[in-house]
Motif scaffolding. Structure first.
Motif, PDB file in Angstrom:
ATOM      1  N   TRP A  37       0.852  -1.192   0.000  1.00 42.63           N
ATOM      2  CA  TRP A  37       0.000   0.000   0.000  1.00 42.63           C
ATOM      3  C   TRP A  37       0.885   1.239   0.000  1.00 42.63           C
ATOM      4  N   PRO A  38       0.847   2.045  -1.063  1.00 39.25           N
ATOM      5  CA  PRO A  38       1.738   3.207  -1.159  1.00 39.25           C
ATOM      6  C   PRO A  38       1.582   4.145   0.035  1.00 39.25           C
ATOM      7  N   ASP A  39       2.692   4.738   0.417  1.00 38.29           N
ATOM      8  CA  ASP A  39       2.651   5.676   1.544  1.00 38.29           C
ATOM      9  C   ASP A  39       2.470   7.122   1.091  1.00 38.29           C
TER      10      ASP A  39
ATOM     11  N   ASP B 204     -10.739   4.467  -0.840  1.00 38.37           N
ATOM     12  CA  ASP B 204     -11.677   4.459   0.285  1.00 38.37           C
ATOM     13  C   ASP B 204     -11.971   3.048   0.772  1.00 38.37           C
ATOM     14  N   TRP B 205     -12.065   2.078  -0.160  1.00 35.21           N
ATOM     15  CA  TRP B 205     -12.450   0.731   0.254  1.00 35.21           C
ATOM     16  C   TRP B 205     -11.313  -0.009   0.974  1.00 35.21           C
ATOM     17  N   ALA B 206     -10.134   0.613   1.045  1.00 36.33           N
ATOM     18  CA  ALA B 206      -9.024   0.032   1.797  1.00 36.33           C
ATOM     19  C   ALA B 206      -8.523   1.010   2.855  1.00 36.33           C
ATOM     20  N   ALA B 207      -9.440   1.844   3.363  1.00 43.45           N
ATOM     21  CA  ALA B 207      -9.055   2.915   4.283  1.00 43.45           C
ATOM     22  C   ALA B 207      -8.426   2.389   5.570  1.00 43.45           C
ATOM     23  N   ASP B 208      -8.676   1.129   5.904  1.00 46.24           N
ATOM     24  CA  ASP B 208      -8.106   0.565   7.130  1.00 46.24           C
ATOM     25  C   ASP B 208      -6.692   0.034   6.929  1.00 46.24           C
TER      26      ASP B 208
ATOM     27  N   ASP C  71       2.506  -4.110   3.899  1.00 46.19           N
ATOM     28  CA  ASP C  71       2.310  -5.237   2.995  1.00 46.19           C
ATOM     29  C   ASP C  71       1.066  -5.994   3.406  1.00 46.19           C
ATOM     30  N   ASP C  72       0.347  -6.498   2.431  1.00 40.53           N
ATOM     31  CA  ASP C  72      -0.871  -7.252   2.696  1.00 40.53           C
ATOM     32  C   ASP C  72      -0.930  -8.415   1.712  1.00 40.53           C
ATOM     33  N   VAL C  73      -1.610  -9.484   2.097  1.00 43.28           N
ATOM     34  CA  VAL C  73      -1.892 -10.578   1.177  1.00 43.28           C
ATOM     35  C   VAL C  73      -3.382 -10.520   0.882  1.00 43.28           C
ATOM     36  N   VAL C  74      -3.713 -10.355  -0.405  1.00 46.03           N
ATOM     37  CA  VAL C  74      -5.096 -10.136  -0.809  1.00 46.03           C
ATOM     38  C   VAL C  74      -5.511 -11.195  -1.819  1.00 46.03           C
ATOM     39  N   ALA C  75      -6.818 -11.366  -1.944  1.00 45.08           N
ATOM     40  CA  ALA C  75      -7.346 -12.308  -2.932  1.00 45.08           C
ATOM     41  C   ALA C  75      -7.052 -11.795  -4.339  1.00 45.08           C
ATOM     42  N   ALA C  76      -6.690 -12.699  -5.224  1.00 47.09           N
ATOM     43  CA  ALA C  76      -6.452 -12.358  -6.624  1.00 47.09           C
ATOM     44  C   ALA C  76      -7.560 -12.956  -7.479  1.00 47.09           C
TER      45      ALA C  76
END
Length: 272
Positions: free
Chosen positions: A114-116, A123-127, A133-138
């Motif tokens: 997630w860029p700093d 908005d949908w990733a505001a948390d 770094d995150d592991v997300v569904a592809a």
């Protein structure tokens, strides 16, 4: 007259684009586009959206012909995707054991950084934590066998690129946005409008494309440019219908009529 200026496909997800003069657009996108991906030792797939792990993949070439993909690593090693030679070439270039696959694992996931830069988290990733770094569904189009992030076709226009270049104070290479088509249009069409290309192809604009860190990374002759994220966040944070605010550039389109597109084809934008 508005025309197609460029056609690009990415046979290996997050590898360099293949520039072609014409391509068939079927219901799942350009033939050969994003049909292969890298698989890491932790079971996640390769995406330069986590540059710490995958930025070097952007320098790997990939070419599609007659249903097969040939990869070329910097230095000139060429191998057919799906062979031990290709896996070894990618492993050597990446500096860790990875493999190529066109079959998704049962749990399809990828790493995401997630860029700093303020304004680059939607908005949908505001948390999410900036710089985290995150592991997300592809996503995988099971019927078409494609590793897409969202839409089957991604486009940019010359008008939008010219405005972004003026905002940024220097020319911005469209390669940074990894489009399938570059259209000579004065502005991006809006969601719901239709784009007729040549005699057969019809696309319908879906949504603007939310941007991640990838435009700021090096792409071929375009060097890394971290400041581009600030320009994008300052001038291109908009409301994405049904999703919320995000920094966007370019747009995704749905395929309404299939056919072959070629450089120089006439482009017409109409209401649905």
């Amino acid at each position: 007259m508005n025309r197609v200026l460029g056609i690009r496909r990415h046979p290996l997800k997050s590898a360099a684009a293949e520039h072609v003069d014409e391509a068939f657009i079927g219901k799942h996108g350009l033939d050969g586009d994003r049909t292969w991906t890298c698989l890491d030792a932790d079971g996640t797939i390769g995406s330069a959206k986590q540059p710490r792990l995958w930025e070097r993949l952007l320098a790997v070439g990939a070419a599609y012909e007659a249903g097969e993909v040939t990869i070329t690593t910097p230095g000139g090693t060429r191998a057919l995707a799906g062979t031990a030679e290709a896996d070894e070439a990618i492993t050597t270039w990446m500096g860790r054991r990875v493999s190529l696959t066109r079959r998704p694992p049962s749990q399809l996931k990828r790493h995401h950084w997630w860029p700093d830069e303020p304004g680059m988290i939607p908005d949908w990733a505001a948390d999410k934590e900036p710089g985290g770094d995150d592991v997300v569904a592809a996503r995988h189009d099971a019927e078409g066998g494609r590793f897409f992030d969202y839409g089957a076709v991604h486009l940019v226009t010359t008008g939008a690129l010219e405005r972004l270049s003026a905002e940024h104070g220097s020319d911005v290479d469209p390669a940074r946005f990894r489009p399938n088509l570059i259209l000579d249009l004065p502005a991006d069409p809006i969601p719901g409008q239709r784009i007729s290309i040549g005699p057969d192809v019809v696309l319908e604009v879906a949504i603007p494309t939310p941007r991640c860190v990838i435009p700021s990374l090096a792409h071929g002759d375009a060097p890394a440019d971290r400041a581009l994220l600030k320009t994008l966040a300052t001038h291109h944070r908009i409301d994405v219908p049904a999703f919320g605010r995000a920094t966007c550039f370019g747009f995704y389109a749905e395929i309404r009529a299939v056919g072959t597109v070629a450089k120089g084809d006439e482009v017409t934008v109409t209401e649905q």
